[in-house]
Motif scaffolding. Structure first.
Motif, short mmCIF file in Angstrom:
data_model
loop_
_atom_site.label_atom_id
_atom_site.label_comp_id
_atom_site.label_asym_id
_atom_site.label_seq_id
_atom_site.Cartn_x
_atom_site.Cartn_y
_atom_site.Cartn_z
N LEU A 52 0.82 -1.22 0.00
CA LEU A 52 0.00 0.00 0.00
C LEU A 52 0.86 1.26 0.00
O LEU A 52 0.56 2.22 -0.73
CB LEU A 52 -0.96 0.00 1.20
N TYR A 56 0.62 3.70 -3.24
CA TYR A 56 -0.13 4.95 -3.08
C TYR A 56 0.70 6.17 -2.71
O TYR A 56 0.27 7.29 -2.96
CB TYR A 56 -1.26 4.76 -2.06
N THR A 57 1.86 5.98 -2.11
CA THR A 57 2.63 7.16 -1.73
C THR A 57 3.91 7.36 -2.52
O THR A 57 4.38 8.48 -2.63
CB THR A 57 2.99 7.12 -0.22
#
Length: 135
Positions: A52, A56-57
């Motif tokens: 994740l 996402y970052t």
């Protein structure tokens, strides 16, 4: 915790924004271990957090920190002023002198620019400077 620290050290040496996400996953798994949950829960937590965070970052931080973008000397020419040394005709190339070098150039708005005129470099396409007449 040990894996997280090792991954942080690796990231600090490479600065490639790769192992940092796994370090965060390792620290999240450590929290799960402190809660005395089973090993499979720690592994799942590690995998979920790592994936994740990476998905996402990472794109945001790569863009924000400009990782992997190499600026060249040619980029510094954009916005500079040059002098036309060979007339730039509509839809044809001419030449300009910039920083003591002669460059092939095209007019941005496809107008004729005469010898001696000052122009501004807007962008570079291949080996041609795209210019506009300076007012």
């Amino acid at each position: 915790a040990i894996l997280g620290v090792v991954l942080l050290i690796v990231e600090s040496m490479t600065v490639s924004l790769t192992s940092i996400w796994f370090a965060i996953g390792a620290f999240s798994a450590m929290v799960i271990a402190l809660l005395k949950l089973p090993l499979w829960a720690q592994i799942v937590c590690f995998l979920i957090f790592s994936v994740l965070m990476a998905v996402y970052t990472r794109p945001f931080f790569v863009k924000f920190l400009k990782i992997g973008q190499t600026k060249t000397n040619v980029d510094s020419l954009i916005g500079k002023e040059a002098i036309v040394t060979m007339t730039i005709e509509p839809f044809k190339t001419g030449q300009v002198k910039l920083n003591g070098q002669i460059w092939t150039s095209l007019s941005e708005d496809k107008t004729q620019i005469e010898v001696g005129q000052r122009v501004e470099v807007l962008r570079i396409e291949g080996v041609k400077l795209i210019v506009k007449e300076k007012i």
